[in-house]
Design an enzyme around this catalytic site. Structure first.
Site, PDB file in Angstrom:
ATOM      1  N   SER A 201     -27.587  17.285  24.247  1.00  0.00           N
ATOM      2  CA  SER A 201     -28.289  16.071  23.844  1.00  0.00           C
ATOM      3  C   SER A 201     -27.386  14.864  24.036  1.00  0.00           C
ATOM      4  O   SER A 201     -26.229  14.875  23.596  1.00  0.00           O
ATOM      5  CB  SER A 201     -28.671  16.205  22.363  1.00  0.00           C
ATOM      6  OG  SER A 201     -29.163  14.979  21.879  1.00  0.00           O
ATOM      7  N   HIS A 203     -27.326  11.794  22.690  1.00  0.00           N
ATOM      8  CA  HIS A 203     -26.846  10.936  21.598  1.00  0.00           C
ATOM      9  C   HIS A 203     -25.770  11.581  20.737  1.00  0.00           C
ATOM     10  O   HIS A 203     -25.236  10.944  19.834  1.00  0.00           O
ATOM     11  CB  HIS A 203     -28.013  10.416  20.751  1.00  0.00           C
ATOM     12  CG  HIS A 203     -28.668  11.407  19.833  1.00  0.00           C
ATOM     13  ND1 HIS A 203     -28.508  11.347  18.475  1.00  0.00           N
ATOM     14  CD2 HIS A 203     -29.480  12.453  20.081  1.00  0.00           C
ATOM     15  CE1 HIS A 203     -29.224  12.316  17.919  1.00  0.00           C
ATOM     16  NE2 HIS A 203     -29.820  12.997  18.868  1.00  0.00           N
ATOM     17  N   CYS A 327     -32.103  17.889  -2.067  1.00  0.00           N
ATOM     18  CA  CYS A 327     -32.589  18.005  -3.445  1.00  0.00           C
ATOM     19  C   CYS A 327     -33.321  16.747  -3.916  1.00  0.00           C
ATOM     20  O   CYS A 327     -34.483  16.818  -4.308  1.00  0.00           O
ATOM     21  CB  CYS A 327     -31.404  18.285  -4.342  1.00  0.00           C
ATOM     22  SG  CYS A 327     -31.853  18.969  -5.925  1.00  0.00           S
TER      23      CYS A 327
HETATM   24  N1  PLP Z   1     -29.420  21.234  17.893  1.00  0.00           N
HETATM   25  C1  PLP Z   1     -28.422  20.884  17.092  1.00  0.00           C
HETATM   26  C2  PLP Z   1     -27.355  21.878  16.792  1.00  0.00           C
HETATM   27  C3  PLP Z   1     -28.377  19.611  16.546  1.00  0.00           C
HETATM   28  O1  PLP Z   1     -27.369  19.264  15.723  1.00  0.00           O
HETATM   29  C4  PLP Z   1     -29.414  18.697  16.859  1.00  0.00           C
HETATM   30  C5  PLP Z   1     -29.439  17.349  16.248  1.00  0.00           C
HETATM   31  O2  PLP Z   1     -28.890  17.122  15.187  1.00  0.00           O
HETATM   32  C6  PLP Z   1     -30.426  19.113  17.726  1.00  0.00           C
HETATM   33  C7  PLP Z   1     -30.407  20.386  18.229  1.00  0.00           C
HETATM   34  C8  PLP Z   1     -31.549  18.187  18.105  1.00  0.00           C
HETATM   35  O3  PLP Z   1     -31.095  17.238  19.041  1.00  0.00           O
HETATM   36  P1  PLP Z   1     -31.953  15.892  19.291  1.00  0.00           P
HETATM   37  O4  PLP Z   1     -31.705  15.011  18.123  1.00  0.00           O
HETATM   38  O5  PLP Z   1     -31.404  15.345  20.568  1.00  0.00           O
HETATM   39  O6  PLP Z   1     -33.360  16.302  19.417  1.00  0.00           O
END
Ligand code: PLP
Length: 402
Positions: A201, A203, A327
């Site tokens: 990803s 970002h 929570c």
């Molecule tokens: N997988 C993991 C391990 C993540 O930490 C995240 C986002 O926090 C994602 C997938 C999802 O990525 P995106 O925000 O680009 O959809």
């Protein structure tokens, strides 16, 4: 002006200035459609190809066309899991773990609801998988699709992906790994590792939000989830997000150039932060294996205080961190990752994740270390549960759940 110290880089990262700069011409000058026949549009295609080469290089993919651009890590995970299950036909056995991100658990549970068999691997108190259980689930003689993350987003714990891939491939299965948190932070070489699909990803590695990629090893069968035009060699229809793809390519190039130095910088700051908190905040403990984890992440639980209360007080002084516990936000559910690791009840609601980036400084760490003991002491004073765990949840909503 209020200080902002951003230590929540596993949630998202700042776009690197070099990345922003690389993207700008594709908004202002070269905004054509890469599928167009004319030179103005078609000429943009070479920039897509260059970006694809840079993403492929970051993960050691042999062929750039093994990279498909997507909109995010979640899309890559969904495409990998549902696309391979669909292409396999029949009813393959789906394997995952208890500690995956929702973007993997979501499609896995969707398939389970549709009647597919889903097996979920357990972790131990350190956040480790049991390879015998991976073997047991992979060797059932049924067709298998396994989706197992590389590094955990909450604890940073790293799974032994090469060993797991070997076991899954020996059982004849398809192996997808969610590498969203490790890509750009530590070296990856899919040439040497039996992985069929890998998600990343933008970002999380200093590219913008809204761009991701899926590595699909040559020969892996996958049904596209977005159908239409022939973009991405027919694997994902839709006109390409050229500026963001260029930005992702630049971010991958930067990550490759800076990975060692960034990891050393983040590890040094993270270790100082962690040691400082453990020394000054009573009843604190680190969750997960401290040897085998991402260099930028620490997940710390504070006994008898609630994570969201800590976050609010941190936010008051300009510190951005995060908690796995939900929570006070109404669900009353502590983090599924910490629950899977059997973190004691007195600590499971009180966890904070600090995650650093190349842009954090020693001054940031000094500031967090200055604020944390005051915040924890204050919340402990207010906590009715400091002495007595049996009274149950200490959430801000006063839910009183055991
Ligand atoms: N997988 C993991 C391990 C993540 O930490 C995240 C986002 O926090 C994602 C997938 C999802 O990525 P995106 O925000 O680009 O959809």
């Amino acid at each position: 002006m209020k200080t902002t110290v951003y230590v929540d880089n596993n949630a998202t990262t700042a776009v690197a200035p070099e990345v922003t700069e690389s993207m700008l011409p594709f908004f202002t000058e070269y905004w054509g459609n890469p599928s167009s026949m004319h030179t103005f549009g078609g000429g943009v295609k070479k920039h897509l190809d260059e970006a694809r080469e840079k993403v492929a290089a970051l993960i050691g993919a042999e062929h750039p066309n093994e990279i498909v651009f997507t909109s995010c890590g979640s899309e890559s995970n969904n495409m990998a899991i549902r696309g391979t299950v669909d292409a396999m036909g029949g009813h393959p056995h789906v394997i995952t773990t208890r500690v995956e991100h929702a973007a993997v658990l979501g499609p896995c549970h969707y398939l389970e609801d549709k009647g597919f068999r889903l097996s979920t691997l357990e972790v131990d108190g350190q956040g480790h998988l049991n390879l015998d259980q991976v073997r047991e689930f992979s060797m059932t003689g049924k067709q298998t699709v396994a989706s197992i993350m590389w590094a955990n987003n909450e604890t940073g714990v790293i799974f032994p992906v090469p060993a797991m891939g070997k076991i899954i491939k020996e059982g004849g299965g398809i192996f997808h790994t969610d590498a969203v948190q490790i890509a750009g932070k530590l070296p990856i070489d899919v040439k040497d590792i039996p992985i069929d699909l890998l998600s990343l990803s933008g970002h999380k590695l200093h590219a913008p939000k809204g761009i991701g990629a899926l590595y699909i090893r040559r020969g892996t069968k996958i049904t596209p989830h977005i159908m239409g035009g022939h973009q991405e060699r027919g694997r994902r229809a839709g006109t390409e997000n050229v500026p963001y793809i260029v930005g992702l390519g630049k971010a991958c190039e930067l990550a490759m150039q800076r990975m060692e130095a960034d990891a050393a910088h983040e590890r040094k700051l993270r270790d100082r932060l962690e040691a400082g908190i453990l020394a000054t905040c009573k009843g604190a403990r680190v969750n997960g294996d401290i040897q085998n984890r991402l260099p930028n992440t620490t997940n710390i639980s504070f006994e008898y205080v609630e994570g969201e209360a800590i976050l609010l007080m941190l936010d008051d002084v300009g510190i951005c961190a995060s908690t796995g516990s939900a929570c006070a936000s109404g669900s009353l559910e502590p983090s599924h990752v910490l629950r899977a690791m059997d973190v004691p009840r007195s600590m499971v609601h009180g966890s904070i994740r600090f995650s650093l980036s190349r842009y954090n400084t020693d001054e940031d760490i000094d500031y967090v270390l200055e604020q944390m003991p005051r915040i924890i002491n204050r919340l402990r004073e207010l906590s009715p549960f400091v002495q007595d765990d049996s009274k149950g949840c200490n959430c801000a909503g006063g839910c009183g759940t055991p």
